[in-house]
Design a protein around this motif. Structure first.
Motif, PDB file in Angstrom:
ATOM      1  N   THR A 183      35.625 -43.891 -89.573  1.00 30.90           N
ATOM      2  CA  THR A 183      35.439 -45.031 -88.673  1.00 30.90           C
ATOM      3  C   THR A 183      36.676 -45.233 -87.804  1.00 30.90           C
ATOM      4  O   THR A 183      36.585 -45.395 -86.575  1.00 30.90           O
ATOM      5  CB  THR A 183      35.147 -46.308 -89.476  1.00 30.90           C
ATOM      6  OG1 THR A 183      33.951 -46.138 -90.235  1.00 30.90           O
ATOM      7  CG2 THR A 183      34.997 -47.508 -88.556  1.00 30.90           C
ATOM      8  N   GLY A 228      23.069 -50.423 -86.791  1.00 27.51           N
ATOM      9  CA  GLY A 228      23.351 -49.002 -86.589  1.00 27.51           C
ATOM     10  C   GLY A 228      24.708 -48.627 -87.122  1.00 27.51           C
ATOM     11  O   GLY A 228      25.482 -49.485 -87.575  1.00 27.51           O
ATOM     12  N   ASP A 229      25.003 -47.355 -87.076  1.00 25.13           N
ATOM     13  CA  ASP A 229      26.254 -46.808 -87.588  1.00 25.13           C
ATOM     14  C   ASP A 229      27.336 -46.885 -86.512  1.00 25.13           C
ATOM     15  O   ASP A 229      27.277 -46.173 -85.512  1.00 25.13           O
ATOM     16  CB  ASP A 229      26.036 -45.356 -88.028  1.00 25.13           C
ATOM     17  CG  ASP A 229      27.263 -44.735 -88.665  1.00 25.13           C
ATOM     18  OD1 ASP A 229      28.331 -45.388 -88.686  1.00 25.13           O
ATOM     19  OD2 ASP A 229      27.158 -43.591 -89.147  1.00 25.13           O
ATOM     20  N   VAL A 268      25.195 -51.457 -90.645  1.00 26.68           N
ATOM     21  CA  VAL A 268      24.405 -50.266 -90.932  1.00 26.68           C
ATOM     22  C   VAL A 268      23.189 -50.577 -91.810  1.00 26.68           C
ATOM     23  O   VAL A 268      22.203 -49.834 -91.798  1.00 26.68           O
ATOM     24  CB  VAL A 268      25.295 -49.184 -91.588  1.00 26.68           C
ATOM     25  CG1 VAL A 268      25.653 -49.545 -93.026  1.00 26.68           C
ATOM     26  CG2 VAL A 268      24.634 -47.809 -91.505  1.00 26.68           C
ATOM     27  N   ASN A 269      23.223 -51.677 -92.554  1.00 32.86           N
ATOM     28  CA  ASN A 269      22.144 -52.042 -93.469  1.00 32.86           C
ATOM     29  C   ASN A 269      21.085 -52.861 -92.736  1.00 32.86           C
ATOM     30  O   ASN A 269      21.275 -54.058 -92.491  1.00 32.86           O
ATOM     31  CB  ASN A 269      22.716 -52.827 -94.654  1.00 32.86           C
ATOM     32  CG  ASN A 269      21.645 -53.237 -95.650  1.00 32.86           C
ATOM     33  OD1 ASN A 269      20.495 -52.813 -95.568  1.00 32.86           O
ATOM     34  ND2 ASN A 269      22.016 -54.099 -96.598  1.00 32.86           N
TER      35      ASN A 269
END
Length: 238
Positions: A166, A134-135, A108-109
């Motif tokens: 998640t 992405g997430d 995600v980063n």
């Protein structure tokens, strides 16, 4: 009580736990040179380098892949790419020259990409890996639907505060009899230390552990390896 100290042959003072760690490593498979270089670079160039899986857990992840032989793996939290490469190494052995066996790893980063992507794309196992910024909570299920696949194995190692969301997002796209591995589920022992009860990351792990314990869709066991690794099997057969 303080741990007793002894001297190793190089005159480095080691306690009992450190000696045992070294013994375990010495009697496990060596890590490939490429992964050793990545581990060194991770700890030199990145903050919180210890977040990378490292030698012992990396060999365990590869071994799990060899045992399970998953056609599709999803990883949540790529970081420097060490764990992804270990799993892809297992896929290469499990499927040899076959086109089967692929890992989708999500980070995600986006600031991590400049370090991680060259290490993945320059590795001997690059063809087995799709690296996505992405997430994973939203994008991993979408990838599965778009590709028409189910994940046979998942490795969750992202934000501890979102472990439950998640986990719930991945379960519908896991194969029956598939395995979810959740990292850091003992959280440096904080799960049994009340002084950390208000810490958001610790609360996230505590709530996740309770959630999984009470989930009748799965079987589970926590391994006290490094920071805790929960092995979760989705009930049913493929």
């Amino acid at each position: 009580m303080a741990k007793s100290k002894t001297q190793d042959p190089n005159h480095t003072t080691l306690d009992g736990e450190e000696k045992l760690d070294r013994y375990v490593i010495a009697h496990s498979d060596e890590e490939p040179e490429y992964l050793y270089k990545l581990w060194r670079a991770t700890n030199v160039r990145l903050l919180h380098g210890r977040m990378a899986s490292g030698h012992l857990q990396g060999r365990l992840l590869k071994m799990f892949v060899n045992m399970i032989k998953p056609r599709n793996i999803v990883e949540v939290g790529t970081f420097s790419g060490y764990s992804a490469l270990c799993m892809a190494e297992g896929l290469e052995e499990a499927f040899c020259d076959s086109e089967e066996g692929h890992l989708y790893t999500f980070e995600v980063n986006d600031e991590q990409e400049d370090f991680t992507r060259p290490w993945i794309e320059g590795s001997p196992w690059a063809r087995r890996i799709t690296f996505i910024i992405g997430d994973a909570t939203t994008e991993a299920p979408e990838v599965a639907r778009r590709q028409g696949i189910a994940y046979d194995m998942a490795f969750i190692d992202g934000d501890k505060r979102s472990y439950i969301s998640t986990y719930e997002s991945l379960l519908p796209v896991m194969s029956k009899g598939g395995y979810i591995l959740a990292d850091n589920t003992l959280w440096d022992g904080h799960v049994v230390d009340d002084t950390y009860s208000r810490d958001p990351q610790t609360r996230g792990i505590l709530e996740f552990n309770e959630h999984v314990r009470n989930d009748d869709r799965v079987e589970r066991v926590i391994l006290p390896l490094r920071d805790g690794l929960t092995i979760i099997r989705v009930k049913g057969t493929s």
